[in-house]
Every structure is written in structure tokens, then in C-alpha cells.
Design a protein around this motif. Sequence first.
Motif, PDB file in Angstrom:
ATOM      1  N   THR A   1      19.404  26.352  23.831  1.00  0.00           N
ATOM      2  CA  THR A   1      19.477  24.757  23.830  1.00  0.00           C
ATOM      3  C   THR A   1      20.823  24.476  24.293  1.00  0.00           C
ATOM      4  O   THR A   1      21.722  25.558  24.213  1.00  0.00           O
ATOM      5  CB  THR A   1      19.405  24.103  22.464  1.00  0.00           C
ATOM      6  OG1 THR A   1      19.926  24.834  21.434  1.00  0.00           O
ATOM      7  CG2 THR A   1      17.939  24.161  22.150  1.00  0.00           C
TER       8      THR A   1
ATOM      9  N   GLU B   1      21.836  22.963  32.550  1.00  0.00           N
ATOM     10  CA  GLU B   1      20.466  22.885  33.539  1.00  0.00           C
ATOM     11  C   GLU B   1      19.448  23.415  32.907  1.00  0.00           C
ATOM     12  O   GLU B   1      19.491  24.481  31.976  1.00  0.00           O
ATOM     13  CB  GLU B   1      20.879  23.488  34.764  1.00  0.00           C
ATOM     14  CG  GLU B   1      21.972  22.728  35.654  1.00  0.00           C
ATOM     15  CD  GLU B   1      21.321  21.604  36.455  1.00  0.00           C
ATOM     16  OE1 GLU B   1      22.339  20.865  36.720  1.00  0.00           O
ATOM     17  OE2 GLU B   1      20.169  21.640  36.870  1.00  0.00           O
ATOM     18  N   HIS B   2      18.351  23.210  33.172  1.00  0.00           N
ATOM     19  CA  HIS B   2      17.040  23.932  32.930  1.00  0.00           C
ATOM     20  C   HIS B   2      16.813  24.972  33.796  1.00  0.00           C
ATOM     21  O   HIS B   2      17.851  25.289  34.512  1.00  0.00           O
ATOM     22  CB  HIS B   2      15.899  23.044  33.007  1.00  0.00           C
ATOM     23  CG  HIS B   2      15.812  21.976  32.111  1.00  0.00           C
ATOM     24  ND1 HIS B   2      15.192  20.573  32.308  1.00  0.00           N
ATOM     25  CD2 HIS B   2      16.343  21.706  30.751  1.00  0.00           C
ATOM     26  CE1 HIS B   2      15.251  19.919  31.049  1.00  0.00           C
ATOM     27  NE2 HIS B   2      16.175  20.579  30.305  1.00  0.00           N
ATOM     28  N   SER B   3      15.901  25.859  33.833  1.00  0.00           N
ATOM     29  CA  SER B   3      15.464  27.170  34.517  1.00  0.00           C
ATOM     30  C   SER B   3      16.569  28.220  34.215  1.00  0.00           C
ATOM     31  O   SER B   3      17.424  28.650  35.110  1.00  0.00           O
ATOM     32  CB  SER B   3      15.544  26.679  36.227  1.00  0.00           C
ATOM     33  OG  SER B   3      15.095  27.571  36.847  1.00  0.00           O
TER      34      SER B   3
ATOM     35  N   ASP C   1      12.539  30.163  32.167  1.00  0.00           N
ATOM     36  CA  ASP C   1      11.742  28.992  31.752  1.00  0.00           C
ATOM     37  C   ASP C   1      12.312  27.612  32.245  1.00  0.00           C
ATOM     38  O   ASP C   1      13.308  27.763  32.099  1.00  0.00           O
ATOM     39  CB  ASP C   1      11.864  28.977  30.466  1.00  0.00           C
ATOM     40  CG  ASP C   1      11.176  28.022  29.584  1.00  0.00           C
ATOM     41  OD1 ASP C   1      11.445  27.364  28.677  1.00  0.00           O
ATOM     42  OD2 ASP C   1       9.838  27.868  30.100  1.00  0.00           O
ATOM     43  N   ASN C   2      11.662  27.097  32.591  1.00  0.00           N
ATOM     44  CA  ASN C   2      11.723  25.687  33.192  1.00  0.00           C
ATOM     45  C   ASN C   2      10.977  24.725  32.244  1.00  0.00           C
ATOM     46  O   ASN C   2       9.766  24.399  32.554  1.00  0.00           O
ATOM     47  CB  ASN C   2      11.489  25.464  34.614  1.00  0.00           C
ATOM     48  CG  ASN C   2      12.168  24.577  35.435  1.00  0.00           C
ATOM     49  OD1 ASN C   2      12.882  23.833  34.890  1.00  0.00           O
ATOM     50  ND2 ASN C   2      11.883  24.531  36.745  1.00  0.00           N
ATOM     51  N   PRO C   3      11.413  24.159  31.293  1.00  0.00           N
ATOM     52  CA  PRO C   3      10.905  23.058  30.449  1.00  0.00           C
ATOM     53  C   PRO C   3      10.432  21.920  31.119  1.00  0.00           C
ATOM     54  O   PRO C   3      11.051  21.183  31.905  1.00  0.00           O
ATOM     55  CB  PRO C   3      11.672  22.834  29.469  1.00  0.00           C
ATOM     56  CG  PRO C   3      12.771  23.239  29.712  1.00  0.00           C
ATOM     57  CD  PRO C   3      12.916  24.333  30.989  1.00  0.00           C
TER      58      PRO C   3
ATOM     59  N   HIS D   1      10.872  18.828  27.241  1.00  0.00           N
ATOM     60  CA  HIS D   1      11.725  18.771  26.230  1.00  0.00           C
ATOM     61  C   HIS D   1      13.104  19.486  26.692  1.00  0.00           C
ATOM     62  O   HIS D   1      12.889  20.135  27.975  1.00  0.00           O
ATOM     63  CB  HIS D   1      11.350  19.378  25.230  1.00  0.00           C
ATOM     64  CG  HIS D   1      10.342  20.904  25.301  1.00  0.00           C
ATOM     65  ND1 HIS D   1       8.978  20.805  25.361  1.00  0.00           N
ATOM     66  CD2 HIS D   1      10.928  21.934  25.795  1.00  0.00           C
ATOM     67  CE1 HIS D   1       8.645  22.057  25.745  1.00  0.00           C
ATOM     68  NE2 HIS D   1       9.558  22.561  25.849  1.00  0.00           N
ATOM     69  N   GLU D   2      13.990  19.442  25.902  1.00  0.00           N
ATOM     70  CA  GLU D   2      15.436  19.901  26.267  1.00  0.00           C
ATOM     71  C   GLU D   2      15.448  21.216  26.338  1.00  0.00           C
ATOM     72  O   GLU D   2      16.248  22.004  26.956  1.00  0.00           O
ATOM     73  CB  GLU D   2      16.446  19.112  25.634  1.00  0.00           C
ATOM     74  CG  GLU D   2      16.784  17.775  25.855  1.00  0.00           C
ATOM     75  CD  GLU D   2      16.794  17.676  27.515  1.00  0.00           C
ATOM     76  OE1 GLU D   2      16.131  16.919  28.108  1.00  0.00           O
ATOM     77  OE2 GLU D   2      17.731  18.556  28.114  1.00  0.00           O
TER      78      GLU D   2
ATOM     79  N   ALA E   1      14.923  25.281  26.417  1.00  0.00           N
ATOM     80  CA  ALA E   1      14.355  26.533  27.067  1.00  0.00           C
ATOM     81  C   ALA E   1      13.623  27.650  26.074  1.00  0.00           C
ATOM     82  O   ALA E   1      14.306  27.864  25.362  1.00  0.00           O
ATOM     83  CB  ALA E   1      15.174  27.240  28.191  1.00  0.00           C
TER      84      ALA E   1
ATOM     85  N   HIS F   1      21.395  30.927  34.906  1.00  0.00           N
ATOM     86  CA  HIS F   1      20.407  29.808  35.561  1.00  0.00           C
ATOM     87  C   HIS F   1      20.008  30.457  36.842  1.00  0.00           C
ATOM     88  O   HIS F   1      20.733  30.879  37.426  1.00  0.00           O
ATOM     89  CB  HIS F   1      21.306  28.595  35.458  1.00  0.00           C
ATOM     90  CG  HIS F   1      21.028  27.458  36.491  1.00  0.00           C
ATOM     91  ND1 HIS F   1      19.810  26.739  36.240  1.00  0.00           N
ATOM     92  CD2 HIS F   1      21.277  27.137  37.688  1.00  0.00           C
ATOM     93  CE1 HIS F   1      19.527  26.045  36.919  1.00  0.00           C
ATOM     94  NE2 HIS F   1      20.360  26.173  38.028  1.00  0.00           N
TER      95      HIS F   1
ATOM     96  N   ARG G   1       6.638  27.567  32.957  1.00  0.00           N
ATOM     97  CA  ARG G   1       7.166  26.105  32.592  1.00  0.00           C
ATOM     98  C   ARG G   1       6.794  26.020  31.031  1.00  0.00           C
ATOM     99  O   ARG G   1       5.540  26.175  30.988  1.00  0.00           O
ATOM    100  CB  ARG G   1       6.367  25.053  33.387  1.00  0.00           C
ATOM    101  CG  ARG G   1       7.016  24.831  34.657  1.00  0.00           C
ATOM    102  CD  ARG G   1       6.548  23.790  35.415  1.00  0.00           C
ATOM    103  NE  ARG G   1       5.388  23.044  34.810  1.00  0.00           N
ATOM    104  CZ  ARG G   1       4.272  23.253  35.478  1.00  0.00           C
ATOM    105  NH1 ARG G   1       4.014  24.010  36.467  1.00  0.00           N
ATOM    106  NH2 ARG G   1       3.168  22.787  34.982  1.00  0.00           N
TER     107      ARG G   1
END
Lengths: 175, 204
Positions: free
Chosen positions: A14, A18-20, A47-49, A52-53, A55, A82, B160
Motif C-alpha cells: 500500500t 501508482e498501481h501495477s 497486480d493491478n487493483p 481499491h488502493e 496491490a 512498478h 487484477r
Amino acid sequence: MAEVHIIGQIYGATGFPEHSLFCKWGIHTGGAWKILAGEREGQSQVDNPVNHEAAFFAHPIDIHFATKGLQGWPKLHFQVWHQDSFGRNELYGYGFCHVPTSPGQHTIECPTWRPSGTYREQVTQSFLGGGPQLKNPDLIYSSALRCKLTTVAMGTVHLKLGVILRNFDKFGIEC
Amino acid sequence: MASSSVFLVMVSGQIESAEFPEFDEIYLRYNLHYGQDWLVTSGLEEGISQVAKKSQDDRQQIVWNFPIDVTFKSTNPHGWPQLVVHCYGSDFWGTEVSRGYGVCHIPITPGKHKLKIPMFVPESSSLLQKFTSWFLSRRPEYVDARVIARGEGREVTRVRSQGFVNISFNVIMKDMKKLGYDVLPSDVSTVNVPENVGTTATEA
């Protein structure tokens, strides 16, 4: 010989910009420790959620150590990267934590940091990505040459680890 | 003497419910994955639940209340069993598609545990594949769901994460301490309880 089992998961991460994300992990021990079974290092999925925030990696860790001494208690170290939609990888953080020394179930939050460059490098980094990385990843878990680094804080890696010890009380060790 | 080289772990629990904001109807399949030194002595290693619909009220819950009752026997904690959950649902065209995979270890300490495991689904590699998989209802899936219980090969997958599944476990163990294994901090140090605890100590 005393034995240690580390059974758990790298749960997720967390607080990263960025995500991913994916996480490379490894475990470092002193000379008296020997791995009897399990992987010593690995890399999680990317992981790309969706909504939610955090991963979530849910990456299993199951390692069996035998040891003749307490020095060099196992340390888990992480590199969070990332991956963008083009498949390029950018370093997001380094972190490490000791495996808990008492048996049982533990939830661990490991803070991460990344090296920060000069002001000019930071501006380039915000446009192009990239940025300084450690040449020698041993620095993640050793204190030897840390005084030469300038770092900036990044997010947190969450772990759920279970520790099972064997024969520690026979050697008179209290934990 | 030979009888105490194995320990037993008995797991009873249920897959209670799930939170999937985007989907309305889900059923799940669970699998247990364990190492070579482990054996299931009683109970079912896998099962398929009912199809549960999301409640129409504020809670938006999908409830299965699906029981898990397994007993394991092992000589070695390595390869500790993991519960792999695979959720399915119907998509826009009415075909069954994979809605998420999740994995968690059976807790290693005896007692009651409540876990919330994140669910994730593999992602197609390119935009074109995403569109064709939506159109033809053939989403990417793992060939064997138990692959997520292992660490190898995970680095090439992109997933995902969406949704959570709530699971509760009750764990009982037998003979772990006899074989020298400590799973709780109080096991390791022997506490000396004095003889006169609780009696009136009036010696001044």
C-alpha cells in the motif's frame, strides 16, 4: 539442530504512487543457517487493483531452515517495482524486515524507501521514470555503507508470516 | 515410540461470504494444496459451493456459509496446507467465467481465526485479447488453480485484484509439541508455576 519454519504470504503493498506493482523478495541468513526446503527468493505476480488502493500479491513463502547458531537470523528483503502498460519496469522501493523471532502468527508492515538523486535527476525522473538504483542489493539489509545514501520514503509492504520453531527450548533459548 | 513421528492438524471452518462490488452471482470451488509430507486423513480436499446472489440491501453481501472439515497428518511443517479458492460467475452473455482466485495458508496456531483473502484474476496481455476474451467469453484462467499456491512462475503473470472472500477457521493440533515444534510463544519457555498459587499466604 534447531529448525525454523517460515510459513506465510507476502500479502500486498500500500501507499505507492501508482498501481501495477510487483515485488521481488529474497531471504538472507548468516553462515550458520542452512535451507532444508523451500525457495530462497522469488518474484510475485504483477497486480493491478480494480477498485481499491492496495496491490495484493498473495505470494506464498514456505521455507525450512536448520541452524547451529542464532547469529544471522533470517532477514526478508524486498524490492517493489512498478510495471507500466508497455512492460517497462521502474523501481519503487527497497525494504527489509527480520523474520519474527517468536513462534506464532505475525502481521508485519515493512516500510520501503528508494534512493533519491539530485534535484535535476528528480525532475528527469518525474518526466521519464527511471531513477537511481542500488548497484549492490546487499545494501538493502546491511548497515555498512548506508551513510552514503539519500533516500525518500515510499509505500509499505504487508506480510502475514507464521513462524514455527523446533528444539529451541532444548538448547535453552527463550523466545 | 514409533507412533509419535506424525502430528495431526484438524481444520474446521467455513468460507463465509464475499465482497465483489461488480458481480451479482458467484459460486466457488475450493482446493487444498499441500506438500509431499502431508496427507489428508479425513474430509474432502475439494468442493463446489452453491450459487450465491448478492443481497439487495445496503450490505451488498454474497454469502455461502460453506463448510470445510479436513484433518491432515504430516511429519514436517514444510508444505503447510493452503486453501485455494476459485470463484466463478456468469458474464453478460451467460457463460461461466472466472471471477477470482485467492489463496491462504491454513493458520499455523491452534484456535479461532478469521481471514479476509483478496481475489485476483489473470489479465490478458493486450487490448485486442481483452476485447476478444470479453466478446467470446473466454477469459484467461489458470490451467490448474493450485498454481497460485506455489511461488514459481508467478513472475510472468499479470493480474487484477478485485473483491475479497471472508473465511473463518478453527484449528486443532495434536503432537506438535511432542515432536519438538513450537507454534506459540508460551510453548517455548516453560513457566514455573509455584505450588502455593491462590492459597492464602499469611507468612509475614
